[in-house]
Design a protein around this motif. Structure first.
Motif, PDB file in Angstrom:
ATOM      1  N   LEU A  30      40.928  93.615 -28.313  1.00 14.47           N
ATOM      2  CA  LEU A  30      40.245  92.774 -27.322  1.00 14.47           C
ATOM      3  C   LEU A  30      40.987  91.445 -27.244  1.00 14.47           C
ATOM      4  N   SER A  31      41.201  90.956 -26.042  1.00 18.30           N
ATOM      5  CA  SER A  31      41.890  89.673 -25.841  1.00 18.30           C
ATOM      6  C   SER A  31      41.329  89.021 -24.583  1.00 18.30           C
ATOM      7  N   ALA A  32      42.098  88.108 -23.968  1.00 21.82           N
ATOM      8  CA  ALA A  32      41.626  87.367 -22.793  1.00 21.82           C
ATOM      9  C   ALA A  32      42.419  87.771 -21.555  1.00 21.82           C
ATOM     10  N   ALA A  33      41.720  87.960 -20.439  1.00 23.37           N
ATOM     11  CA  ALA A  33      42.386  88.387 -19.197  1.00 23.37           C
ATOM     12  C   ALA A  33      43.432  87.370 -18.746  1.00 23.37           C
ATOM     13  N   HIS A  34      43.167  86.059 -18.994  1.00 25.01           N
ATOM     14  CA  HIS A  34      44.124  85.009 -18.582  1.00 25.01           C
ATOM     15  C   HIS A  34      45.504  85.216 -19.197  1.00 25.01           C
ATOM     16  N   CYS A  35      45.558  85.976 -20.298  1.00 22.75           N
ATOM     17  CA  CYS A  35      46.853  86.156 -20.969  1.00 22.75           C
ATOM     18  C   CYS A  35      47.838  86.933 -20.100  1.00 22.75           C
ATOM     19  N   THR A  36      47.317  87.640 -19.105  1.00 23.89           N
ATOM     20  CA  THR A  36      48.228  88.426 -18.260  1.00 23.89           C
ATOM     21  C   THR A  36      48.803  87.576 -17.117  1.00 23.89           C
ATOM     22  N   GLU A  37      48.361  86.312 -17.032  1.00 23.72           N
ATOM     23  CA  GLU A  37      48.875  85.424 -15.971  1.00 23.72           C
ATOM     24  C   GLU A  37      50.382  85.275 -16.112  1.00 23.72           C
ATOM     25  N   GLY A  38      51.079  85.522 -14.981  1.00 26.12           N
ATOM     26  CA  GLY A  38      52.526  85.306 -15.002  1.00 26.12           C
ATOM     27  C   GLY A  38      53.306  86.371 -15.744  1.00 26.12           C
ATOM     28  N   THR A  39      52.638  87.471 -16.137  1.00 26.26           N
ATOM     29  CA  THR A  39      53.417  88.500 -16.857  1.00 26.26           C
ATOM     30  C   THR A  39      53.937  89.554 -15.889  1.00 26.26           C
ATOM     31  N   ASN A  40      53.624  89.363 -14.614  1.00 27.45           N
ATOM     32  CA  ASN A  40      54.138  90.300 -13.602  1.00 27.45           C
ATOM     33  C   ASN A  40      53.790  91.749 -13.875  1.00 27.45           C
ATOM     34  N   GLY A  41      52.596  91.978 -14.440  1.00 28.33           N
ATOM     35  CA  GLY A  41      52.145  93.342 -14.665  1.00 28.33           C
ATOM     36  C   GLY A  41      52.848  94.033 -15.820  1.00 28.33           C
ATOM     37  N   LYS A  42      53.706  93.302 -16.539  1.00 29.47           N
ATOM     38  CA  LYS A  42      54.374  93.891 -17.716  1.00 29.47           C
ATOM     39  C   LYS A  42      53.329  94.137 -18.803  1.00 29.47           C
ATOM     40  N   LEU A  43      53.497  95.214 -19.555  1.00 35.79           N
ATOM     41  CA  LEU A  43      52.559  95.499 -20.639  1.00 35.79           C
ATOM     42  C   LEU A  43      52.966  94.732 -21.893  1.00 35.79           C
ATOM     43  N   PHE A  44      51.962  94.255 -22.632  1.00 33.59           N
ATOM     44  CA  PHE A  44      52.248  93.584 -23.905  1.00 33.59           C
ATOM     45  C   PHE A  44      52.666  94.618 -24.942  1.00 33.59           C
ATOM     46  N   GLN A  45      53.238  94.110 -26.016  1.00 36.46           N
ATOM     47  CA  GLN A  45      53.317  94.872 -27.256  1.00 36.46           C
ATOM     48  C   GLN A  45      52.378  94.159 -28.213  1.00 36.46           C
ATOM     49  N   VAL A  46      51.757  94.902 -29.115  1.00 38.86           N
ATOM     50  CA  VAL A  46      50.736  94.335 -30.004  1.00 38.86           C
ATOM     51  C   VAL A  46      51.216  94.401 -31.451  1.00 38.86           C
ATOM     52  N   LEU A  47      51.327  93.211 -32.071  1.00 35.91           N
ATOM     53  CA  LEU A  47      51.749  93.144 -33.477  1.00 35.91           C
ATOM     54  C   LEU A  47      50.510  93.108 -34.359  1.00 35.91           C
TER      55      LEU A  47
END
Ligand SMILES: NCc1cccc(NC(=O)c2cccc3[nH]c(C(N)=O)cc23)c1
Length: 232
Positions: free
Chosen positions: A37-54
């Protein structure tokens, strides 16, 4: 985290670092074996790229035995989230596979009872967000203890002026506070995740702008629904 200190390594085995191209962007935490679980704002400016999770990390750069980077199968932002306000600022990330749970990687239960945490309750925030006003980024997980403040005080016109809904909560931000890069991390009160860090006014360490968190209990049904529908 401003005004905090280095966390004891792996005492927060639920903590996640959401990364793009090897860079820490936001916090998050493990709510199930295959879900962060995280925050939707974190996807701002990521251009739809998927994160990697450490997961399983204390240092972002040093090799550590239980540290592991997971690919993300899906990122689901709450349908009500948007860039103009902090409402419904939640993001669910489904990992490509179930995380390997161990002493350094554990699920953190979240509050399901929709009742406000009492003002003055001491809660903890942790993250790899900036540790100075100039934006210095830490290598090791930081944490800080903060008292909850009432929604009434947080909504005062000199604070967040009536923008704090019943699905949000606040902590005092005098000197010690969450900051850029801590978004998405959990606010833990008595061992239970009660909130998710949101950037709010983006200001850090100013008592006039208390830290804002998305309360999790009001979203328990949405969270359960997404996890159930995506289950393999
Ligand atoms: N204490 C409250 C609190 C909690 C978590 C994060 C933040 N502050 C930011 O996140 C922030 C700050 C400055 C410039 C920024 N630019 C961006 C951005 N997404 O471009 C975020 C920020 C504040």
């Amino acid at each position: 985290i401003l005004g905090g200190y280095e966390a004891r390594p792996h005492l927060r085995p639920y903590m996640a670092s959401l990364q793009l191209d090897g860079q820490h962007v936001c916090g998050g935490f493990l709510i199930a074996e295959q879900w962060v679980l995280s925050a939707a704002h974190c996807t701002e400016g990521t251009n739809g790229k998927l994160f990697q999770v450490l997961l399983g990390a204390h240092s972002l750069t040093e090799p550590e035995p239980h540290k592991r980077l997971y690919r993300v199968r899906a990122q689901i932002a709450h349908p009500g989230s948007n860039i103009h306000n902090n409402r419904d600022d939640l993001l669910l990330l489904q990992l490509e596979e179930k995380a390997e749970l161990n002493a350094h990687v554990k699920v953190l239960p979240f509050q399901r009872e929709d009742r406000d945490v009492e003002a003055d309750t001491l809660c903890e925030a942790a993250g790899w967000g900036t540790v100075t006003h100039s934006g210095r980024r830490p290598d090791k997980l930081q944490q800080v203890e903060r008292p909850v403040i009432s929604r009434e005080l947080c909504n005062h016109r000199t604070r967040h002026d009536q923008t704090i809904t019943e699905k949000m909560m606040c902590t005092d931000s005098r000197k010690k506070d969450t900051c850029k890069g801590d978004s998405g991390g959990p606010l833990v009160c008595n061992g239970v995740a009660e909130g998710v860090v949101t950037a709010g006014s983006r200001v850090c360490g100013n008592y006039k702008k208390p830290a804002i968190y998305t309360r999790i209990a009001p979203y328990a049904a949405w969270i359960d629904g997404v996890m159930a529908s995506a289950a393999g």
